[in-house]
Design an enzyme around this catalytic site. Structure first.
Site, PDB file in Angstrom:
ATOM      1  N   THR A 110       2.917   1.728  11.939  1.00  0.00           N
ATOM      2  CA  THR A 110       2.252   2.218  10.750  1.00  0.00           C
ATOM      3  C   THR A 110       2.472   4.071  11.305  1.00  0.00           C
ATOM      4  O   THR A 110       2.286   4.128  12.638  1.00  0.00           O
ATOM      5  CB  THR A 110       1.428   1.840   9.552  1.00  0.00           C
ATOM      6  N   GLU A 133       4.696  -3.047   6.460  1.00  0.00           N
ATOM      7  CA  GLU A 133       4.852  -3.922   6.298  1.00  0.00           C
ATOM      8  C   GLU A 133       5.128  -5.532   5.365  1.00  0.00           C
ATOM      9  O   GLU A 133       4.659  -6.152   5.731  1.00  0.00           O
ATOM     10  CB  GLU A 133       3.610  -4.235   5.507  1.00  0.00           C
ATOM     11  N   LYS A 191      -6.488  13.677 -10.182  1.00  0.00           N
ATOM     12  CA  LYS A 191      -7.065  13.363 -11.450  1.00  0.00           C
ATOM     13  C   LYS A 191      -7.871  15.053 -11.870  1.00  0.00           C
ATOM     14  O   LYS A 191      -8.687  15.503 -11.231  1.00  0.00           O
ATOM     15  CB  LYS A 191      -7.849  12.822 -10.546  1.00  0.00           C
ATOM     16  N   TRP A 198      -4.244  11.886 -15.686  1.00  0.00           N
ATOM     17  CA  TRP A 198      -3.137  11.706 -14.108  1.00  0.00           C
ATOM     18  C   TRP A 198      -2.837  12.425 -13.900  1.00  0.00           C
ATOM     19  O   TRP A 198      -1.742  11.660 -15.230  1.00  0.00           O
ATOM     20  CB  TRP A 198      -3.354   9.450 -13.877  1.00  0.00           C
TER      21      TRP A 198
END
Length: 544
Positions: A179, A325, A436, A441
């Site tokens: 990653t 992944e 937030k 949100w």
């Protein structure tokens, strides 16, 4: 009798069934190297013999530090098919991360493009396991400060062009990627033969990328990034011709390659297609009409970009979503037949989503309490996935494994999403990027897409900044198009057509360039650090 799903069968198939189909590379000097799958098969066999002579054991790893070219393509198969593993290294990583991944992977040999000699040389003294450097060229450039070092062509010279592949177990590791390490040290992901093989087959599904033998595929996404999205493997399996751009990754040479080589399918991040749209607009003589579809990944493409390529160039954009992944493919925004008759605006809404999970990928969406959310396109939660090509752990990172993988085998992606009645995933935000505000949100992704639909905006990203009352509020970072005037008022008016007033950014910053990660995504971490001292108040006016 059960057959092992291993990569030697993929390259053997291409060499046997499609021996004359071409692999084209635009070389450093701008010329083109051309050869066939039959040629590539022979050289991959030579590479396997050379690895034997270097003394590599079964299971050893070699590193590649290279862009998209035919020699890197050979490395996709030579180590794996002879029982070793290829660690594809991202040369854009910071030096400390670059050193870390090579040491963590315990690479024995580093294969590198001439363009990355300086990068490798300035870090080589920190490599703990590397015993040999191989420059992917005819000869080692004079003054190369690496030792011991050999040219790739000298390594392959006089080696036999046939090789008896060992009996491979499909669960053996064939590759590794890390990653990008935007939230700490990079994390290593090991890929098995079985996982890559099944991922390769899924790329050929019509509800996946849909690669077929009649295609000419141009992988633009770097081959060091998540298996090059699996495009080199899939094109090989299905016998598609391939075009590698080498280091020529700008819109102009890529557009001209599409024109010259009749490319039908390509994949890259949205920023590249945005740049190509501007180039094509200024250079109408360049013809990309051969394109049948373009894959976009890494971040969501703005609907305006999807519309432009569809209506002006007859080149539909499909959004693909996935992660390192996941090998990396997870979903694709192909259009269900139930949606084909909808008007263009509605169809673009679905093309702009992350799409439906490809066959083989299971999904679930859970809220903060661990409850699965309904498929209503409204309620959201964190997306979790599992499947035959999805990792179940990180290399040497038990603490990261425990944090990201559940006990019942699901990978927690960190993406906050909804799923509608048709099964389309819509990414609201990354867990770390969602804003937030006062307990509600706000999706930075939705705001970014709409901002980039503004005719005067070249690039846009949205981050959260502190607010004395609402905890967090959105701030937009804007790169105007060249020779275009853009004002806060025009942006506010543009956004107001799509969002409630409390979603609109409280502040706008106009930049010359938005910083990007090593995989060409907008680097919000850098922006958050740059604007860390910004604290908005209820009196703050937009644009201040």
């Amino acid at each position: 009798m059960q057959t092992q799903l291993t990569l030697d069968t993929v390259i053997d198939r291409a060499g046997s069934l499609f021996p004359d189909r071409e692999i084209v590379t635009k070389t450093l000097d701008g010329s083109q190297h051309r050869y066939t799958y039959a040629d590539a098969h022979e050289r991959i066999c030579q590479l396997a013999h050379a690895l034997d002579e270097l003394g590599l054991d079964r299971g050893d790893r070699v590193a590649s530090v290279a862009m998209n070219n035919y020699r890197h393509f050979e490395l996709y198969f030579g180590p794996a098919c002879s029982g070793r593993s290829l660690h594809m290294c991202n040369p854009r990583l910071p030096d400390d991360h670059f050193q870390y991944i090579i040491n963590d992977a315990e690479d024995s040999v580093v294969f590198l493009d001439p363009a990355f000699i300086e990068k490798v040389a300035q870090n080589a003294s920190e490599f703990e396991s590397v015993e040999q450097f191989v420059v992917l060229a005819e000869e080692v450039p004079d003054g190369t400060p690496l030792e011991p070092v050999i040219a790739y062509e000298d390594l392959l010279a006089d080696q036999p062009t046939e090789y008896e592949w060992p009996d491979l177990d499909e669960e053996e590791e064939c590759g590794m990627c890390y990653t990008s390490g935007t939230t700490g040290k990079p994390k290593g992901v090991e890929y098995s033969h079985r996982g890559v093989y099944l991922h390769t087959m899924a790329a050929g599904f019509s509800d996946g990328i849909g690669i077929k033998g009649s295609d000419t595929v141009m992988p633009v996404v770097p081959m060091f990034h998540a298996n090059g999205w699996g495009l080199p493997y899939a094109a090989t399996y299905f016998g598609a011709e391939q075009v590698f751009p080498g280091v020529h990754m700008e819109p102009e040479p890529l557009a001209r390659l599409i024109d010259e080589e009749n490319v039908t399918m390509s994949g890259a991040v949205p920023t590249l297609w945005l740049g190509m749209s501007e180039f094509l607009d200024a250079n109408p003589e360049v013809d990309i009409s051969s394109i049948d579809r373009l894959m976009v990944g890494g971040s969501a493409p703005p609907k305006s970009l999807i519309r432009t390529f569809d209506e002006e160039y007859d080149a539909p954009i499909l959004q693909g979503w996935g992660m390192t992944e996941m090998s990396p493919l997870g979903s694709v925004s192909t259009l269900r037949k139930e949606l084909e008759e909808k008007d263009p605006d509605e169809r673009y809404e679905f093309y702009a989503k992350a799409g439906m999970p490809v066959p083989g990928v299971q999904t679930r969406i859970r809220d903060e309490d661990g409850n699965e959310v309904p498929r209503d396109g409204e309620e959201f939660g964190e997306l979790e996935v599992r499947g035959p090509w999805i990792a179940d752990r990180y290399h040497n990172r038990p603490e990261a494994t425990a944090e990201s993988f559940t006990d019942d085998g699901w990978f927690k992606t960190g993406d906050i999403v909804t799923m509608d009645e048709w099964g389309y995933i819509d990414i609201v935000d990354r867990n770390k990027d969602v804003i937030k505000s006062g307990g509600e949100w706000i999706s930075s992704v939705d705001l970014e897409n709409e901002l980039m639909a503004h005719e005067a905006v070249s690039e846009a990203t949205v981050i959260a900044v502190d607010h004395e009352r609402w905890q967090e509020r959105p701030m937009a970072c804007i790169v105007p198009r060249e020779d275009e005037d853009v004002t806060v008022d025009s942006l506010e008016e543009h956004l107001s057509d799509s969002f409630p007033s409390w979603w609109l950014p409280d502040n706008y910053e106009f930049l010359e360039e938005i910083p990007k990660t090593s995989t060409e995504k907008f680097d919000k971490k850098v922006l958050r650090e740059r604007f860390d001292d910004v604290v908005l108040t209820t009196e703050t006016e937009a644009g201040q």
